[in-house]
Design a protein around this motif. Sequence first.
Motif, PDB file in Angstrom:
ATOM      1  N   PHE A   3       0.850  -1.184   0.000  1.00  0.00           N
ATOM      2  CA  PHE A   3       0.000   0.000   0.000  1.00  0.00           C
ATOM      3  C   PHE A   3       0.885   1.232   0.000  1.00  0.00           C
ATOM      4  O   PHE A   3       1.709   1.413   0.893  1.00  0.00           O
ATOM      5  N   LEU A   4       0.776   2.044  -1.030  1.00  0.00           N
ATOM      6  CA  LEU A   4       1.537   3.278  -1.101  1.00  0.00           C
ATOM      7  C   LEU A   4       0.720   4.405  -0.486  1.00  0.00           C
ATOM      8  O   LEU A   4      -0.413   4.651  -0.906  1.00  0.00           O
ATOM      9  N   ARG A   5       1.306   5.055   0.480  1.00  0.00           N
ATOM     10  CA  ARG A   5       0.625   6.174   1.122  1.00  0.00           C
ATOM     11  C   ARG A   5       0.581   7.357   0.152  1.00  0.00           C
ATOM     12  O   ARG A   5       1.546   7.625  -0.554  1.00  0.00           O
ATOM     13  N   PRO A   6      -0.530   8.061   0.112  1.00  0.00           N
ATOM     14  CA  PRO A   6      -0.614   9.204  -0.791  1.00  0.00           C
ATOM     15  C   PRO A   6       0.282  10.345  -0.319  1.00  0.00           C
ATOM     16  O   PRO A   6       0.543  10.497   0.869  1.00  0.00           O
ATOM     17  N   ALA A   7       0.731  11.121  -1.271  1.00  0.00           N
ATOM     18  CA  ALA A   7       1.468  12.341  -0.944  1.00  0.00           C
ATOM     19  C   ALA A   7       0.486  13.367  -0.407  1.00  0.00           C
ATOM     20  O   ALA A   7      -0.729  13.295  -0.649  1.00  0.00           O
ATOM     21  N   VAL A   8       0.999  14.333   0.324  1.00  0.00           N
ATOM     22  CA  VAL A   8       0.169  15.400   0.874  1.00  0.00           C
ATOM     23  C   VAL A   8       0.784  16.738   0.497  1.00  0.00           C
ATOM     24  O   VAL A   8       2.003  16.931   0.599  1.00  0.00           O
ATOM     25  N   GLY A   9      -0.066  17.647   0.041  1.00  0.00           N
ATOM     26  CA  GLY A   9       0.356  19.017  -0.252  1.00  0.00           C
ATOM     27  C   GLY A   9      -0.248  19.952   0.780  1.00  0.00           C
ATOM     28  O   GLY A   9      -1.400  19.776   1.177  1.00  0.00           O
ATOM     29  N   ILE A  10       0.544  20.916   1.210  1.00  0.00           N
ATOM     30  CA  ILE A  10       0.084  21.878   2.205  1.00  0.00           C
ATOM     31  C   ILE A  10       0.455  23.268   1.710  1.00  0.00           C
ATOM     32  O   ILE A  10       1.593  23.503   1.304  1.00  0.00           O
ATOM     33  N   ALA A  30      -5.148  19.155 -10.925  1.00  0.00           N
ATOM     34  CA  ALA A  30      -4.656  17.769 -10.875  1.00  0.00           C
ATOM     35  C   ALA A  30      -5.640  16.912 -10.083  1.00  0.00           C
ATOM     36  O   ALA A  30      -6.526  17.422  -9.403  1.00  0.00           O
ATOM     37  N   ASP A  31      -5.433  15.618 -10.165  1.00  0.00           N
ATOM     38  CA  ASP A  31      -6.301  14.658  -9.480  1.00  0.00           C
ATOM     39  C   ASP A  31      -5.897  14.545  -8.008  1.00  0.00           C
ATOM     40  O   ASP A  31      -5.164  13.641  -7.619  1.00  0.00           O
ATOM     41  N   VAL A  32      -6.357  15.518  -7.216  1.00  0.00           N
ATOM     42  CA  VAL A  32      -6.095  15.522  -5.776  1.00  0.00           C
ATOM     43  C   VAL A  32      -7.414  15.643  -5.024  1.00  0.00           C
ATOM     44  O   VAL A  32      -8.415  16.106  -5.574  1.00  0.00           O
ATOM     45  N   GLN A  33      -7.396  15.229  -3.770  1.00  0.00           N
ATOM     46  CA  GLN A  33      -8.573  15.312  -2.910  1.00  0.00           C
ATOM     47  C   GLN A  33      -8.272  16.261  -1.762  1.00  0.00           C
ATOM     48  O   GLN A  33      -7.228  16.141  -1.105  1.00  0.00           O
ATOM     49  N   LEU A  34      -9.192  17.191  -1.524  1.00  0.00           N
ATOM     50  CA  LEU A  34      -9.020  18.113  -0.407  1.00  0.00           C
ATOM     51  C   LEU A  34      -9.170  17.364   0.905  1.00  0.00           C
ATOM     52  O   LEU A  34     -10.091  16.566   1.082  1.00  0.00           O
ATOM     53  N   PHE A  50      -4.229  18.820   0.863  1.00  0.00           N
ATOM     54  CA  PHE A  50      -4.827  17.919  -0.118  1.00  0.00           C
ATOM     55  C   PHE A  50      -3.879  16.757  -0.361  1.00  0.00           C
ATOM     56  O   PHE A  50      -2.703  16.811  -0.010  1.00  0.00           O
ATOM     57  N   SER A  51      -4.417  15.672  -0.934  1.00  0.00           N
ATOM     58  CA  SER A  51      -3.605  14.468  -1.129  1.00  0.00           C
ATOM     59  C   SER A  51      -3.833  13.870  -2.514  1.00  0.00           C
ATOM     60  O   SER A  51      -4.818  14.172  -3.180  1.00  0.00           O
ATOM     61  N   GLY A  52      -2.912  12.995  -2.893  1.00  0.00           N
ATOM     62  CA  GLY A  52      -2.958  12.308  -4.177  1.00  0.00           C
ATOM     63  C   GLY A  52      -1.594  11.706  -4.451  1.00  0.00           C
ATOM     64  O   GLY A  52      -0.760  11.635  -3.549  1.00  0.00           O
ATOM     65  N   ASP A  53      -1.351  11.304  -5.702  1.00  0.00           N
ATOM     66  CA  ASP A  53      -0.014  10.789  -5.979  1.00  0.00           C
ATOM     67  C   ASP A  53       0.956  11.970  -6.054  1.00  0.00           C
ATOM     68  O   ASP A  53       0.561  13.119  -6.195  1.00  0.00           O
ATOM     69  N   VAL A  54       2.247  11.683  -5.946  1.00  0.00           N
ATOM     70  CA  VAL A  54       3.266  12.731  -5.831  1.00  0.00           C
ATOM     71  C   VAL A  54       3.216  13.719  -6.994  1.00  0.00           C
ATOM     72  O   VAL A  54       3.264  14.932  -6.794  1.00  0.00           O
ATOM     73  N   GLY A  55       3.099  13.197  -8.211  1.00  0.00           N
ATOM     74  CA  GLY A  55       3.063  14.074  -9.375  1.00  0.00           C
ATOM     75  C   GLY A  55       1.856  15.002  -9.362  1.00  0.00           C
ATOM     76  O   GLY A  55       1.976  16.202  -9.658  1.00  0.00           O
ATOM     77  N   ALA A  56       0.702  14.464  -9.007  1.00  0.00           N
ATOM     78  CA  ALA A  56      -0.518  15.268  -8.962  1.00  0.00           C
ATOM     79  C   ALA A  56      -0.441  16.317  -7.852  1.00  0.00           C
ATOM     80  O   ALA A  56      -0.825  17.473  -8.051  1.00  0.00           O
ATOM     81  N   VAL A  57       0.049  15.926  -6.700  1.00  0.00           N
ATOM     82  CA  VAL A  57       0.162  16.863  -5.578  1.00  0.00           C
ATOM     83  C   VAL A  57       1.145  17.978  -5.919  1.00  0.00           C
ATOM     84  O   VAL A  57       0.886  19.152  -5.646  1.00  0.00           O
ATOM     85  N   LEU A  87       1.907  11.016  11.148  1.00  0.00           N
ATOM     86  CA  LEU A  87       1.410  12.336  10.757  1.00  0.00           C
ATOM     87  C   LEU A  87      -0.079  12.335  10.448  1.00  0.00           C
ATOM     88  O   LEU A  87      -0.690  13.398  10.321  1.00  0.00           O
ATOM     89  N   ASP A  88      -0.682  11.160  10.325  1.00  0.00           N
ATOM     90  CA  ASP A  88      -2.127  11.083  10.087  1.00  0.00           C
ATOM     91  C   ASP A  88      -2.898  11.864  11.136  1.00  0.00           C
ATOM     92  O   ASP A  88      -3.931  12.462  10.851  1.00  0.00           O
ATOM     93  N   LYS A  89      -2.394  11.891  12.348  1.00  0.00           N
ATOM     94  CA  LYS A  89      -3.056  12.606  13.450  1.00  0.00           C
ATOM     95  C   LYS A  89      -3.147  14.103  13.166  1.00  0.00           C
ATOM     96  O   LYS A  89      -4.075  14.764  13.606  1.00  0.00           O
ATOM     97  N   LEU A  90      -2.188  14.606  12.424  1.00  0.00           N
ATOM     98  CA  LEU A  90      -2.189  16.026  12.074  1.00  0.00           C
ATOM     99  C   LEU A  90      -2.839  16.303  10.726  1.00  0.00           C
ATOM    100  O   LEU A  90      -3.552  17.289  10.562  1.00  0.00           O
ATOM    101  N   LEU A  91      -2.583  15.438   9.770  1.00  0.00           N
ATOM    102  CA  LEU A  91      -3.004  15.702   8.404  1.00  0.00           C
ATOM    103  C   LEU A  91      -4.462  15.384   8.117  1.00  0.00           C
ATOM    104  O   LEU A  91      -5.092  16.025   7.283  1.00  0.00           O
TER     105      LEU A  91
END
Length: 100
Positions: A3-10, A30-34, A50-57, A87-91
């Motif tokens: 399981f690859l964890r999604p990248a996160v953009g802030i 890009a294909d990201v989810q807020l 927001f999150s998604g794959d590294v390129g999309a983020v 970091l899930d607790k924060l993100l």
Amino acid sequence: MIFLRPAVGIIEAIGLTAAIQAADTAVKAADVQLLGYELSKGKGMVTVRFSGDVGAVTAALEAAVAAAREVSGVYASLVLPKPHEELDKLLYRQKKDNVD
């Protein structure tokens, strides 16, 4: 199966209007989810995640930064390519606004 964890953009934009513009631009670029937003105390900073794959983020964050700068400005931005599960607790938390 790995399981690859999604990248996160802030992005930390200056003002709610800039943050909304950044979020709208990010999801259109890009294909990201807020994941949500947070009002910071002082100086009008608003953080959008927001999150998604590294390129999309990465693409979404670049577009979001440019859009927020057109409105007012950006204090900081960051791509976390594979955030540690602690970091899930924060993100991914749902937090009420810090509005007094």
